[in-house]
Scaffold this motif. Sequence first.
Motif, PDB file in Angstrom:
ATOM      1  N   THR A 182       0.612  -1.806   0.127  1.00  0.00           N
ATOM      2  CA  THR A 182      -0.223   0.077   0.013  1.00  0.00           C
ATOM      3  C   THR A 182       0.452   1.609  -0.148  1.00  0.00           C
ATOM      4  O   THR A 182       2.203   1.134   0.080  1.00  0.00           O
ATOM      5  N   THR A 183       0.045   2.451  -0.230  1.00  0.00           N
ATOM      6  CA  THR A 183       0.881   3.299  -0.251  1.00  0.00           C
ATOM      7  C   THR A 183       1.866   4.467   1.280  1.00  0.00           C
ATOM      8  O   THR A 183       2.693   4.829   1.242  1.00  0.00           O
ATOM      9  N   GLN A 184       1.015   3.440   2.265  1.00  0.00           N
ATOM     10  CA  GLN A 184       1.594   3.479   3.786  1.00  0.00           C
ATOM     11  C   GLN A 184       2.859   2.345   3.750  1.00  0.00           C
ATOM     12  O   GLN A 184       3.566   2.624   4.760  1.00  0.00           O
ATOM     13  N   TRP A 231      -6.638   0.035  -3.936  1.00  0.00           N
ATOM     14  CA  TRP A 231      -6.848  -0.731  -2.128  1.00  0.00           C
ATOM     15  C   TRP A 231      -6.518  -2.105  -1.922  1.00  0.00           C
ATOM     16  O   TRP A 231      -6.590  -2.926  -3.093  1.00  0.00           O
ATOM     17  N   SER A 274      -5.272   2.615   0.563  1.00  0.00           N
ATOM     18  CA  SER A 274      -4.840   2.595  -0.923  1.00  0.00           C
ATOM     19  C   SER A 274      -3.976   2.406  -1.209  1.00  0.00           C
ATOM     20  O   SER A 274      -3.246   2.049  -0.374  1.00  0.00           O
ATOM     21  N   CYS A 275      -3.693   1.919  -2.810  1.00  0.00           N
ATOM     22  CA  CYS A 275      -2.695   1.386  -4.047  1.00  0.00           C
ATOM     23  C   CYS A 275      -2.470   2.648  -4.191  1.00  0.00           C
ATOM     24  O   CYS A 275      -3.157   2.997  -5.389  1.00  0.00           O
ATOM     25  N   LEU A 276      -0.446   2.488  -4.639  1.00  0.00           N
ATOM     26  CA  LEU A 276      -0.338   3.412  -5.473  1.00  0.00           C
ATOM     27  C   LEU A 276       0.414   2.330  -7.236  1.00  0.00           C
ATOM     28  O   LEU A 276       0.496   1.978  -6.442  1.00  0.00           O
TER      29      LEU A 276
END
Length: 138
Positions: free
Chosen positions: A7-9, A52, A64-66
């Motif tokens: 994920t983004t984090q 996500w 969320s995912c980038l």
Amino acid sequence: RGGHSTTTQGYTCQDWRVQLPHRHAFTADAYPNTGIDGAYCRNPDRSPKGLWCYTTNPGVQWDSCLLPPCTTLPSCWDAIPCVWGSLTIEDWHLGLFALLLLALVVCVICGARSARTKYTAHQSSKARAKEPEASSQV
């Protein structure tokens, strides 16, 4: 479908087939053809926010995912999330770019052919104009 699973984090995605640490209703039976068959970023509910996943962190249900940045064409194709029925903004941008590129190539090819045809026709008419008339002297 892409194989991105972070994920983004920086959390690892929970496998969609597993109900731990987070229980959810997103099963392959309930959401067919969405690719929820592993621990990958997906968008089975067609969220406008994009990709996500549920996380493996018990304290963070989802994130969320980038998409990762592309460095070569094959990795770009592998990274694009081809989730049936839910296109992300990256999908639209890639599709629009491909369409514009195709239009440009067609215009260049057609324009070159048209210009070559006009040039050839012009040269032929100039050559005919320069030819001396055949005289009928005996």
